[in-house]
Enzyme design. Structure first.
Site, mmCIF file in Angstrom:
data_model
loop_
_atom_site.group_PDB
_atom_site.id
_atom_site.type_symbol
_atom_site.label_atom_id
_atom_site.label_comp_id
_atom_site.label_asym_id
_atom_site.label_seq_id
_atom_site.Cartn_x
_atom_site.Cartn_y
_atom_site.Cartn_z
ATOM 1 N N TYR A 1 -14.888 0.009 8.658
ATOM 2 C CA TYR A 1 -13.436 0.249 8.738
ATOM 3 C C TYR A 1 -12.944 0.005 10.169
ATOM 4 C CZ TYR A 1 -9.212 3.246 8.894
ATOM 5 O OH TYR A 1 -7.949 3.760 9.083
ATOM 6 N N ASP B 1 2.186 -1.810 -4.461
ATOM 7 C CA ASP B 1 0.809 -1.299 -4.429
ATOM 8 C C ASP B 1 0.048 -1.928 -5.602
ATOM 9 O OD1 ASP B 1 -0.317 1.614 -2.899
ATOM 10 O OD2 ASP B 1 -1.583 0.600 -4.392
ATOM 11 N N ARG C 1 -1.225 -0.402 -8.144
ATOM 12 C CA ARG C 1 -0.802 0.190 -9.423
ATOM 13 C C ARG C 1 0.629 0.693 -9.342
ATOM 14 N NH1 ARG C 1 -6.136 0.921 -9.244
ATOM 15 N NH2 ARG C 1 -5.885 2.332 -7.503
ATOM 16 N N GLY D 1 0.847 -1.204 0.000
ATOM 17 C CA GLY D 1 0.000 0.000 0.000
ATOM 18 C C GLY D 1 0.873 1.240 0.000
ATOM 19 N N ASP E 1 -1.324 -6.985 -5.627
ATOM 20 C CA ASP E 1 -2.631 -6.950 -4.970
ATOM 21 C C ASP E 1 -2.493 -7.870 -3.752
ATOM 22 O OD1 ASP E 1 -5.167 -7.286 -4.026
ATOM 23 O OD2 ASP E 1 -6.089 -7.590 -5.990
ATOM 24 N N ILE F 1 -3.968 11.739 10.022
ATOM 25 C CA ILE F 1 -2.596 12.176 9.719
ATOM 26 C C ILE F 1 -2.619 13.366 8.773
ATOM 27 C CG2 ILE F 1 -0.411 11.461 8.671
ATOM 28 C CD1 ILE F 1 -0.846 8.720 9.846
HETATM 29 P P1 NAD Z 1 -4.436 5.431 1.487
HETATM 30 O O1 NAD Z 1 -5.851 5.116 1.138
HETATM 31 O O2 NAD Z 1 -3.897 6.767 1.167
HETATM 32 O O3 NAD Z 1 -3.463 4.349 0.838
HETATM 33 C C1 NAD Z 1 -3.760 2.979 0.838
HETATM 34 C C2 NAD Z 1 -2.998 2.339 -0.306
HETATM 35 O O4 NAD Z 1 -3.305 0.949 -0.286
HETATM 36 C C3 NAD Z 1 -3.410 2.882 -1.680
HETATM 37 O O5 NAD Z 1 -2.270 3.315 -2.396
HETATM 38 C C4 NAD Z 1 -4.099 1.698 -2.345
HETATM 39 O O6 NAD Z 1 -3.848 1.633 -3.761
HETATM 40 C C5 NAD Z 1 -3.433 0.528 -1.643
HETATM 41 N N1 NAD Z 1 -4.246 -0.673 -1.676
HETATM 42 C C6 NAD Z 1 -5.581 -0.805 -1.487
HETATM 43 N N2 NAD Z 1 -5.943 -2.083 -1.642
HETATM 44 C C7 NAD Z 1 -4.831 -2.779 -1.928
HETATM 45 C C8 NAD Z 1 -4.549 -4.147 -2.197
HETATM 46 N N3 NAD Z 1 -5.528 -5.053 -2.230
HETATM 47 N N4 NAD Z 1 -3.275 -4.519 -2.411
HETATM 48 C C9 NAD Z 1 -2.268 -3.607 -2.418
HETATM 49 N N5 NAD Z 1 -2.479 -2.291 -2.183
HETATM 50 C C10 NAD Z 1 -3.743 -1.888 -1.945
HETATM 51 O O7 NAD Z 1 -4.289 5.122 3.048
HETATM 52 P P2 NAD Z 1 -3.235 5.761 4.067
HETATM 53 O O8 NAD Z 1 -3.830 7.002 4.599
HETATM 54 O O9 NAD Z 1 -1.889 5.811 3.473
HETATM 55 O O10 NAD Z 1 -3.292 4.705 5.239
HETATM 56 C C11 NAD Z 1 -2.411 3.609 5.310
HETATM 57 C C12 NAD Z 1 -2.850 2.737 6.481
HETATM 58 O O11 NAD Z 1 -2.834 3.507 7.677
HETATM 59 C C13 NAD Z 1 -4.257 2.177 6.324
HETATM 60 O O12 NAD Z 1 -4.281 0.870 6.820
HETATM 61 C C14 NAD Z 1 -5.081 3.085 7.193
HETATM 62 O O13 NAD Z 1 -6.188 2.421 7.708
HETATM 63 C C15 NAD Z 1 -4.110 3.446 8.289
HETATM 64 N N6 NAD Z 1 -4.438 4.725 8.924
HETATM 65 C C16 NAD Z 1 -4.333 5.881 8.223
HETATM 66 C C17 NAD Z 1 -4.659 7.084 8.827
HETATM 67 C C18 NAD Z 1 -4.561 8.390 8.112
HETATM 68 O O14 NAD Z 1 -4.989 9.431 8.655
HETATM 69 N N7 NAD Z 1 -3.989 8.432 6.902
HETATM 70 C C19 NAD Z 1 -5.123 7.088 10.166
HETATM 71 C C20 NAD Z 1 -5.278 5.865 10.820
HETATM 72 C C21 NAD Z 1 -4.896 4.685 10.205
HETATM 73 C C1 AKB Z 2 -9.931 8.047 8.435
HETATM 74 O O1 AKB Z 2 -10.398 9.182 8.624
HETATM 75 O O2 AKB Z 2 -10.579 7.072 8.027
HETATM 76 C C2 AKB Z 2 -8.472 7.823 8.776
HETATM 77 C C3 AKB Z 2 -8.351 7.306 10.170
HETATM 78 C C4 AKB Z 2 -8.366 8.223 11.301
HETATM 79 O O3 AKB Z 2 -8.264 6.121 10.348
HETATM 80 N N1 AKB Z 2 -7.766 9.055 8.589
#
Ligand code: NAD
Ligand code: AKB
Length: 328
Positions: free
Chosen positions: A150, A46, A48, A20, A61, A180
Site C-alpha cells: 500500500y 464506486d 457498487r 471510491g 470500476d 482518519i
Molecule cells: P475505503 O476502503 O473506505 O474506500 C475505498 C472505496 O474505493 C470503496 O468504497 C471501494 O468500493 C472503492 N473502490 C475500490 N476499488 C475500486 C475500483 N477499482 N473502482 C472504483 N472504486 C473502487 O477507503 P477510505 O478510507 O475512504 O480511503 C480513501 C482514500 O484515502 C484511499 O486512497 C486511501 O488510501 C486514502 N487514505 C485513507 C486514510 C484513512 O484513514 N481512511 C488515510 C490515508 C489515506
Molecule cells: C491505513 O491504516 O491503511 C490507512 C492509512 C493511514 O493510510 N488508514
C-alpha cells in the site's frame, strides 16, 4: 458543515467526480463537496451502487479506463477526487492485486484527465509512504522507504502526480492523510481502523480488544479537519502549491492507551485489552508524529481538533445514532 470556507474563492461552476465514493472518506466528502459546490455539481461513483444513493451516482470500476472516460465526458468533469484504493492491512493479504488496483486506477485517472482537460485532481496519499528512515517524526522531505505494498503504491502515485505536473502542467494536489477518525462512516481495511472501532465499543458499553500494543503512537486526524484540509488545499491559489508530490498533514498523535484515557474522561467504565496481530508490524513501520509545517506555511493549514475535543464529539454523535438504531 462545521468550517467556514468563506475566505476561499470557490469556483461554483466546477463539476466534480468522486471515485471510491462509498468508502470511509468518500461518503463524507461527497456530502461536504455538495454543501460547497451544490448538489448537482458532484458525481459520486464506486464499484457498487449504494442501497439508497443520494444525488448523482454512477457505478464505475476505475480499472476500466473507457468507462471512466465516458463518465468524464458525460458530466463534463472539471475536478476528480480519486479515492479508490486497497488500504494497508487488506493490501498485505494480496500484494500484487493491491499494486495492480492502486496503480492502474490512478494511471487511468491521470490519462483520462489529461485527454479531457480536467482542471484539477486530488490524490490521497498516506503516512504509509514512510518507513524506517522516518522513525519517530516524519519530515516533509524524509526519505520514503515504505514497508507495505500500500505504502509503495502511494509513494509511486505521488511521483506520478509530480511527473504529470512537470510534463503536462496538470494541477494535481495531494495530502498524506494520517489515520482518519469519523463517526459518519467505518474504515475499510487499514491499520489505524482501531481508532474508530474503539469509539463504537465504548458507546455500546463493550470491552475493546485492541490489535495494536498500548504504546503504539500513530498520527491521526478527525474527519472534519481532514475535510477542511482537503478543500482548503484544492482551493488554494496555484502559486501557493510548492509540493507536487504530497503534503504532510498532521492532526494529532496518540497511542491506544492515550485514546482509551481520553474516552474514560467521558465514559469512566470503559475498558480496553490488548492482543496485537499482524497489523502491529505495519504500525511499527510508520512514524509516530508528522511535521506539517510546509502545509501550514503554503496554504494556511491548522487543525481545529485536539484529542479530547474529538473524543467528546465522537461519543456524542455515536450516542445519537445508537439511540436512533435502538428506536428502529
Ligand atoms: P475505503 O476502503 O473506505 O474506500 C475505498 C472505496 O474505493 C470503496 O468504497 C471501494 O468500493 C472503492 N473502490 C475500490 N476499488 C475500486 C475500483 N477499482 N473502482 C472504483 N472504486 C473502487 O477507503 P477510505 O478510507 O475512504 O480511503 C480513501 C482514500 O484515502 C484511499 O486512497 C486511501 O488510501 C486514502 N487514505 C485513507 C486514510 C484513512 O484513514 N481512511 C488515510 C490515508 C489515506
Ligand atoms: C491505513 O491504516 O491503511 C490507512 C492509512 C493511514 O493510510 N488508514
Amino acid at each position: 458543515m462545521i468550517y467556514s470556507l468563506s475566505n476561499l474563492n470557490i469556483m461554483k461552476s466546477d463539476r466534480i467526480l468522486v471515485i471510491g465514493a462509498n468508502g470511509q472518506i468518500g461518503s463524507v466528502l461527497v456530502e461536504y463537496l455538495k454543501g460547497i459546490y451544490g448538489e448537482g455539481m458532484v458525481v459520486a461513483s464506486d464499484l457498487r451502487v449504494p442501497a439508497h444513493p443520494a444525488g448523482i451516482f454512477e457505478k464505475l470500476d476505475a480499472s476500466d479506463a473507457q468507462g471512466l472516460s465516458a463518465l468524464v465526458k458525460k458530466y463534463k468533469v472539471t475536478q476528480i477526487y480519486h479515492l479508490a484504493a486497497i488500504l494497508s492491512a487488506k493490501g498485505e493479504q494480496d500484494p500484487l492485486r493491491t499494486w495492480n488496483i492502486n496503480m492502474q486506477t490512478y494511471l487511468n485517472v491521470l490519462e483520462v484527465a489529461r485527454q479531457n482537460d480536467v482542471r484539477k485532481i486530488f490524490y490521497p496519499s498516506s503516512i504509509a509512504v514512510f518507513g524506517d528512515q522516518a522513525k519517530g517524526q516524519a519530515e516533509q522531505w524524509s526519505y520514503l522507504d515504505p514497508a507495505t505494498v500500500y505504502g509503495i503504491s502511494k509513494a509511486a502515485g505521488e511521483n506520478w502526480s509530480n511527473y504529470y505536473f512537470k510534463k503536462y502542467g496538470m494541477d494535481i494536489r495531494s495530502l498524506r492523510y494520517p489515520g482518519i477518525i469519523s463517526y459518519q462512516s467505518m474504515p475499510g481495511g487499514g491499520t489505524t481502523d482501531y481508532a474508530v472501532d474503539i469509539f463504537h465499543k465504548a458507546v455500546n458499553g463493550e470491552v475493546f480488544e485492541c490489535f495494536l500494543k498500548e504504546d503504539t503512537k500513530l498520527p491521526m486526524i478527525y474527519m472534519n479537519d481532514a475535510m477542511d484540509a482537503t478543500v482548503r488545499l484544492m482551493e488554494a491559489p496555484k502559486e501557493k502549491i510548492t509540493v507536487r508530490t504530497s503534503y504532510n498533514l498532521a492532526g494529532m498523535s496518540f497511542d491506544p492507551a492515550e485514546i482509551a484515557a481520553s474516552i474514560r474522561k467521558v465514559i469512566p467504565s470503559f475498558e480496553i485489552t490488548y492482543k496485537p496481530d499482524s497489523r502491529q508490524e505495519i504500525a511499527d513501520s510508520w512514524p509516530g508524529t508528522i511535521d506539517d509545517s510546509q502545509a501550514r506555511k503554503d496554504w494556511g493549514w491548522r487543525p481545529a481538533y485536539s484529542i479530547d475535543k474529538m473524543t467528546e464529539e465522537m461519543i456524542s454523535e455515536l450516542r445519537k445514532s445508537h439511540i436512533h438504531s435502538l428506536k428502529h
